[in-house]
Design an enzyme around this catalytic site. Structure first.
Site, PDB file in Angstrom:
ATOM      1  N   GLY A  34       0.815  -1.208   0.000  1.00  0.00           N
ATOM      2  CA  GLY A  34       0.000   0.000   0.000  1.00  0.00           C
ATOM      3  C   GLY A  34       0.846   1.253   0.000  1.00  0.00           C
ATOM      4  N   PRO A  35       0.220   2.411  -0.229  1.00  0.00           N
ATOM      5  CA  PRO A  35       0.955   3.683  -0.252  1.00  0.00           C
ATOM      6  C   PRO A  35       1.576   3.998   1.109  1.00  0.00           C
ATOM      7  CG  PRO A  35      -1.258   3.915  -1.183  1.00  0.00           C
ATOM      8  CD  PRO A  35      -1.205   2.581  -0.516  1.00  0.00           C
ATOM      9  N   PRO A  36       2.535   4.906   1.145  1.00  0.00           N
ATOM     10  CA  PRO A  36       3.149   5.283   2.435  1.00  0.00           C
ATOM     11  C   PRO A  36       2.129   5.925   3.373  1.00  0.00           C
ATOM     12  CG  PRO A  36       4.480   6.055   0.573  1.00  0.00           C
ATOM     13  CD  PRO A  36       3.192   5.566   0.005  1.00  0.00           C
ATOM     14  N   GLY A  37       2.275   5.625   4.662  1.00  0.00           N
ATOM     15  CA  GLY A  37       1.446   6.261   5.676  1.00  0.00           C
ATOM     16  C   GLY A  37       0.081   5.656   5.868  1.00  0.00           C
ATOM     17  N   THR A  38      -0.207   4.505   5.250  1.00  0.00           N
ATOM     18  CA  THR A  38      -1.541   3.920   5.361  1.00  0.00           C
ATOM     19  C   THR A  38      -1.682   2.992   6.562  1.00  0.00           C
ATOM     20  OG1 THR A  38      -0.821   2.270   3.740  1.00  0.00           O
ATOM     21  CG2 THR A  38      -2.132   4.109   2.929  1.00  0.00           C
ATOM     22  N   HIS A  68      -6.000  34.040 -13.015  1.00  0.00           N
ATOM     23  CA  HIS A  68      -5.503  32.676 -13.267  1.00  0.00           C
ATOM     24  C   HIS A  68      -6.279  31.669 -12.418  1.00  0.00           C
ATOM     25  CE1 HIS A  68      -2.222  29.630 -14.008  1.00  0.00           C
ATOM     26  NE2 HIS A  68      -2.730  29.153 -12.880  1.00  0.00           N
ATOM     27  N   GLU A  69      -6.395  31.955 -11.126  1.00  0.00           N
ATOM     28  CA  GLU A  69      -7.133  31.050 -10.246  1.00  0.00           C
ATOM     29  C   GLU A  69      -8.627  31.073 -10.560  1.00  0.00           C
ATOM     30  OE1 GLU A  69      -5.553  28.982  -8.475  1.00  0.00           O
ATOM     31  OE2 GLU A  69      -3.598  29.930  -8.760  1.00  0.00           O
TER      32      GLU A  69
END
Length: 648
Positions: free
Chosen positions: A230-234, A454-455
Site C-alpha cells: 500500500g501507499p506510504p502512511g496507510t 488565473h485562479e
C-alpha cells in the site's frame, strides 16, 4: 515514589584517555631522553678536555654513546634543544665507519690523559630483533586495543546485550532486530482505525497463531508469510504490530535496508541470524519493513544493473522462507509500497502466501482515524468529524495524524482554549499548500491581478465541467512556492473514463487560458499545471489506449523490468505518432477550455474581480456568481448518488 534511573558511565572514553596518556608519556619520555648526535671530531675534543665520563660503543651498529661528567654538562648547554640536556645519560651519540677500531682508538686516547681525566670504555654487540619487532607492533597494538574497547562500549551503549550487535565489528553478521516481547506489544486492532478488508485478512493470521490445531487437524498448513502492500502512511507497520499484540506473541521488527551492507556475506548472515532468533522464540512474528530494499527483482545478466551482495541476501531469504528448515510457528510479515519491483520468486505461494492491500482510507475510515487521533485533543464546539473527513480526500492515516497535530499547534499559537474547526482547516491548507507568506512585497499589483484571474480560470472551468473536481476554496494568498491555489474536493474514483480525464485536463489548463484572455499572452505561473496535464495526456496515449490513431496499445511497464533497457518497445515512427496525438489532444483541451471561458466571459471577469478584492473565496461565493455546480448526466449522477449512499 518514582524509581531513580541509574546513570551508566561509558568506560570507553576513560580507556581512550588512558591510552592517550600512555602514548604521550612514552613519546615525551623518549623525546626528553634521546641523545643528540655529534661528529667524531667533537667527541675527540671532549675527550681531550677531560669532559667524558664513559663511552659505550656498539660494534655491530658502529655507534657510540657519550656520557659526560655531571659537572661538565653546563659547558655544552648550547648543543641541546632549548638548552636542556637529557635527564639521564647518554648525552650524545656518534657514528663511525666500518674501519673504526674501538679498542685501539679509545686505548690511545686514554693513554694521553691523566688518570683523573680518563674515561670508561664499554664495547659490546647488540641483538635488535625483539626491540625492532616491539617498536613496529606497539602502535598497531595500541590501535587494536583502542578499536576493540571503543566499539565494545559503543555497542553496549547503543543496543546493549542482544540488541543485534550495534556497531561492534565482530557482530556484523548478526541481525539488527528490535525484539518486543509479547508483554511489551500493547497495540491491538482497537488502535487501528479503518482498514476493514486488511484487518479481516490479518485476523486470520492471529487465529493461526492462537489456535493452530484448528487448521492443522484438517490437514491445512499455517501460512508462512503475508505481504502488506500500500501507499506510504496507510498503517502497514501499525497493522503488523496489532497482529503481534492480538496474538500475544514475540514480535521481531527489522528494516530491509538493515540487511544491506558493504561487506560481502554480511546480509546473508544477518538473514540466517534473524530466522535463528525467531525459531528460538516460536511462535512469533517477524516483520520486515520496506522489503523492496533487499527483495527487488534480480538482474537477468551480470551487468551494471546487478548487485551481487543484495542478490545473495535475497537468495538466503528465499531459502529460509522455503521450508528447508523447520520454521514452525514463525510467520513473516513484510511491508512495501513498491510491490511491482519485487522478485517473482519472493512473491510465489509458499513464501508470501498472501498479499494484503492496505489502501488509502475512504470516507468512513477517515472518520474513524480522526477519532483515534483526537482522543487527547480538546475540541471546540463547532468541530465536526464528518466535515473534516469529507474535506480530506486522499489523505492517509499519517496525513490525518499530521493534520490533528498541526491543528493543535495552530490553536495554541492563537491562544485558543480549544481547537476550533477553522484551526483544522488552516492545518489542511498548510499541509497541502505550505506555510502562508504574509509579506506584501511578494507580488506587484499586476502580478496579483494576473494570479487572481488565473485562479478564477481554474475555478470557473472546474465549476462548469461535470466531471471536474468540485471547487471548495480559491486563494491568492501565497503559500510555499505557489502564488495562488485552488482547492478542490476530488471524488474518490477507482476508474477514470476518457471524459473524466479530459475534464480534469481542462481544469488544469484553465489558468493558462485565463491569462491568455486577460493579458493576451501566457506567463510562467502555469508550469505545474502544464507538467501534470502533459503527463496525463501521454498516459492516455501510451498507457490507456485512448488514441484512435495509436490504437488500443499499452507500453506501460508494470514490472519495472525495462528500467535499464536502452531500447524502446516501439519504433521511432510510432513515437512520432504518439507525440502528434498528444499535441492534438492538448490542442483539443486548450480550444475547449478557451471556448468555455469565452462563453462565460462575464462570470469569469466578475469572479476574478471578486477574488482580487477578497483574496479568499469559497464555493458559496462561486455559486452566487456562476450558479449551481454542473453535475454529470442523469445516469452517471444516479451511480454517483448510489456510491455516496453506500459510503454513508
Amino acid at each position: 515514589m518514582a524509581e531513580k534511573k541509574k546513570i551508566s558511565f561509558n568506560f570507553s572514553w576513560l580507556y581512550f584517555l588512558i591510552l592517550l596518556g600512555i602514548g604521550y608519556l612514552l613519546f615525551n619520555n623518549q623525546k626528553s631522553s634521546a641523545p643528540e648526535k655529534i661528529e667524531w671530531t667533537e667527541v675527540q675534543s671532549m675527550i681531550a678536555a677531560g669532559d667524558v665520563a664513559e663511552i659505550e660503543f656498539v660494534r655491530n651498529d658502529y655507534k657510540g654513546e657519550v656520557k659526560l661528567r655531571p659537572e661538565k654538562l653546563a659547558k655544552y648547554e648550547s648543543k641541546f634543544p632549548g638548552g636542556n640536556p637529557p635527564r639521564r645519560a647518554p648525552h650524545f651519540y656518534f657514528l663511525v665507519s666500518s674501519k673504526f677500531d674501538p679498542e685501539a682508538t679509545f686505548g690511545a686516547l686514554n693513554a694521553e690523559l691523566t688518570p683523573v681525566e680518563q674515561f670508561k670504555v664499554v664495547i659490546k654487540n647488540e641483538d635488535h630483533i625483539w626491540g625492532e619487532v616491539f617498536q613496529m607492533m606497539f602502535p598497531l597494538i595500541i590501535i587494536i586495543l583502542f578499536w576493540v574497547l571503543m566499539f565494545r562500549g559503543m555497542n553496549r551503549g547503543v543496543g546493549g546485550p542482544g540488541a543485534g550487535g550495534g556497531m561492534n565489528p565482530f557482530n556484523a553478521g548478526k541481525a539488527n532486530t528490535r525484539e518486543a516481547d509479547k508483554n511489551d506489544v500493547k497495540v491491538t486492532f482497537k488502535d487501528v482505525a479503518g482498514l476493514y478488508g486488511a484487518k479481516e485478512e490479518v485476523m486470520e493470521i492471529v487465529d493461526f497463531l492462537k489456535k493452530p490445531e484448528k487448521y492443522t487437524a484438517l490437514g491445512g498448513k499455517i501460512p508462512k508469510g503475508a505481504l502488506l502492500v500500500g501507499p506510504p502512511g496507510t498503517g502497514k507497520t501499525l497493522l503488523a504490530k496489532a497482529v503481534a499484540g492480538e496474538a500475544n506473541v514475540p514480535f521481531f521488527s527489522i528494516s530491509g535496508s538493515d540487511f544491506v551492507e558493504m561487506f560481502v556475506g554480511v546480509g546473508a548472515s544477518r538473514v540466517r541470524d534473524l530466522f535463528r532468533q525467531a525459531k528460538e522464540k516460536a511462535p512469533c512474528i517477524v516483520f520486515i519493513d520496506e522489503i523492496d530494499a533487499v527483495g527487488r527483482a534480480r538482474a537477468k545478466n551480470g551487468g551494471f544493473s546487478s548487485n551481487d551482495e543484495r542478490e545473495n541476501t535475497l537468495n538466503q531469504l528465499l531459502t529460509e522462507m522455503d521450508g528447508f528448515g523447520t520454521n514452525s510457528g514463525v510467520i513473516v510479515l513484510a511491508a512495501t509500497n513498491r510491490s511491482d519491483i519485487l522478485d517473482q520468486a519472493l512473491m510465489r505461494a509458499g513464501r508470501f502466501d498472501r498479499q494484503i492491500h492496505v489502501e488509502l482510507p475512504e470516507l468512513k475510515e477517515r472518520e474513524e482515524i480522526f477519532k483515534v487521533h483526537l482522543r487527547d485533543i480538546k475540541l471546540g464546539e463547532d468541530f465536526s468529524v464528518e466535515f473534516m473527513a469529507k474535506h480530506t480526500p486522499g489523505f492517509s492515516g499519517a496525513d490525518i495524524a499530521n493534520v490533528c497535530n498541526e491543528a493543535a499547534l495552530t490553536a495554541a499559537r492563537r491562544d485558543h482554549k480549544a481547537v476550533m474547526q477553522q484551526d483544522f482547516l488552516d492545518a489542511v491548507d498548510r499541509i497541502i499548500g505550505g506555510l502562508e507568506r504574509k509579506s506584501n512585497t511578494i507580488m506587484t499589483p499586476a502580478e496579483k491581478r494576473t494570479t487572481a484571474y488565473h485562479e478564477a480560470g481554474h475555478a470557473l472551468v472546474g465549476w462548469l465541467l461535470p466531471y471536474a473536481d468540485p471547487v471548495f476554496k480559491v486563494s491568492i494568498i501565497p503559500r510555499g512556492n505557489a502564488l495562488g491555489l485552488t482547492w478542490s474536493l476530488p471524488e474518490e474514483r477507482k476508474n477514470w473514463s476518457r471524459s473524466v480525464m479530459l475534464d480534469h485536463m481542462c481544469q488544469l489548463i484553465g489558468g493558462r487560458v485565463a491569462e491568455e484572455i486577460l493579458n493576451g499572452e501566457p506567463s510562467t505561473g502555469a508550469l505545474n499545471d502544464l507538467e501534470r496535464m502533459t503527463g496525463m495526456a501521454y498516459a492516455m496515449v501510451q498507457y490507456y489506449g485512448m488514441s484512435d490513431k495509436v490504437g488500443t496499445l499499452s507500453f506501460y511497464d508494470s514490472t519495472g523490468s525495462r528500467g535499464y533497457n536502452l531500447v524502446k518497445p516501439y519504433s521511432e515512427k510510432t513515437a512520432e505518432l504518439m507525440d502528434q496525438e498528444v499535441k492534438a489532444l492538448i490542442k483539443e483541451v486548450h480550444d475547449r477550455t478557451r471556448k468555455l471561458i469565452d462563453d462565460n466571459k462575464e462570470g469569469f471577469m466578475r469572479l476574478g474581480a471578486y477574488l482580487l478584492e477578497k483574496e479568499v473565496i469559497f464555493a458559496e461565493d462561486i455559486e452566487q456568481i456562476l450558479g449551481p455546480k454542473v453535475k454529470p448526466a442523469a445516469d452517471d449522477q444516479f451511480v454517483q448518488e448510489e456510491n455516496e449512499e453506500n459510503q454513508a
